[in-house]
Design a protein around this motif. Sequence first.
Motif, PDB file in Angstrom:
ATOM      1  N   PRO A  13       0.828  -1.209   0.000  1.00  0.00           N
ATOM      2  CA  PRO A  13       0.000   0.000   0.000  1.00  0.00           C
ATOM      3  C   PRO A  13       0.865   1.262   0.000  1.00  0.00           C
ATOM      4  CG  PRO A  13      -0.082  -1.100   2.131  1.00  0.00           C
ATOM      5  CD  PRO A  13       0.680  -2.003   1.205  1.00  0.00           C
ATOM      6  N   PRO A  49     -15.002   3.973  -2.363  1.00  0.00           N
ATOM      7  CA  PRO A  49     -13.742   3.313  -2.007  1.00  0.00           C
ATOM      8  C   PRO A  49     -12.531   4.247  -2.052  1.00  0.00           C
ATOM      9  CG  PRO A  49     -14.991   1.954  -3.524  1.00  0.00           C
ATOM     10  CD  PRO A  49     -15.702   3.269  -3.450  1.00  0.00           C
ATOM     11  N   LYS A  53      -9.947   4.857   1.010  1.00  0.00           N
ATOM     12  CA  LYS A  53      -8.496   4.635   0.851  1.00  0.00           C
ATOM     13  C   LYS A  53      -7.702   5.881   1.219  1.00  0.00           C
ATOM     14  CE  LYS A  53      -7.483   0.997  -2.134  1.00  0.00           C
ATOM     15  NZ  LYS A  53      -6.318   0.491  -2.364  1.00  0.00           N
ATOM     16  N   SER A  57      -5.021   6.021   4.295  1.00  0.00           N
ATOM     17  CA  SER A  57      -3.604   6.318   4.047  1.00  0.00           C
ATOM     18  C   SER A  57      -3.012   7.271   5.080  1.00  0.00           C
ATOM     19  CB  SER A  57      -3.418   6.891   2.641  1.00  0.00           C
ATOM     20  OG  SER A  57      -3.880   8.231   2.565  1.00  0.00           O
ATOM     21  N   LEU A 106      -9.556  -3.211   1.655  1.00  0.00           N
ATOM     22  CA  LEU A 106      -9.218  -2.050   0.829  1.00  0.00           C
ATOM     23  C   LEU A 106      -8.313  -2.432  -0.337  1.00  0.00           C
ATOM     24  CD1 LEU A 106      -8.711   0.761   3.487  1.00  0.00           C
ATOM     25  CD2 LEU A 106     -10.781   0.055   2.282  1.00  0.00           C
ATOM     26  N   GLN A 107      -8.149  -3.735  -0.551  1.00  0.00           N
ATOM     27  CA  GLN A 107      -7.350  -4.292  -1.644  1.00  0.00           C
ATOM     28  C   GLN A 107      -5.848  -4.062  -1.475  1.00  0.00           C
ATOM     29  OE1 GLN A 107      -8.929  -6.404  -3.748  1.00  0.00           O
ATOM     30  NE2 GLN A 107     -10.619  -5.899  -2.380  1.00  0.00           N
ATOM     31  N   ASP A 108      -5.388  -3.825  -0.249  1.00  0.00           N
ATOM     32  CA  ASP A 108      -3.953  -3.767   0.034  1.00  0.00           C
ATOM     33  C   ASP A 108      -3.433  -5.191   0.164  1.00  0.00           C
ATOM     34  OD1 ASP A 108      -3.726  -0.946   0.158  1.00  0.00           O
ATOM     35  OD2 ASP A 108      -4.444  -0.940   2.222  1.00  0.00           O
TER      36      ASP A 108
END
Length: 179
Positions: A13, A49, A53, A57, A106-108
């Motif tokens: 990420p 989304p 994200k 972060s 979160l697709q990390d």
Amino acid sequence: MDLTSLQQQLEQPRLAPVEQWDPPFCGDLPLRIDAQGRWWYQDGEIARPGLIKLFASVMLCQGGAYFLQTPAEKVRIQVEDAPFIAIASRWQPTATGPQLWFTTNLQDSVPLSQDYPLLLRRYAGQSLPYLSLWRGLSARLHRNLYYQLLDEAELRPTESGTDAILHSAGAAYLLAQAE
């Protein structure tokens, strides 16, 4: 650098450098992350989304409290359990053996490693596995993923029952412990 290492770096990420910032604390923000990893502002669920994200972060955990921190301000938010959920996993070859990689809600992509180990914590009366992340954050393993990994784990008898151990890149991690 080999292709696998390059791919792993690209999957990591992208995080803001919050450790370099020292903004004033500006109070509480009515932002909440529920136990299912859904984000809420006041009474409405945040459905974008990209916005989630962005918030993630700049998130950090200090002393058990969760904050969003920018160069200009630091605000406290509420997190019911863990801010993220690990929803999937995959194995990738490494020089020290297969390494388990987790994908968060979160697709990390995060490798199970000494930098990001599994830890057991109590939540809702149960001992559950959490993936330790950056800046004091964590991701609870989704129930389906947990059961899938139990099938892949080494079972070790103990005096109190059986522990489930995962091996990733040559290191052992406790997935479940007999109680």
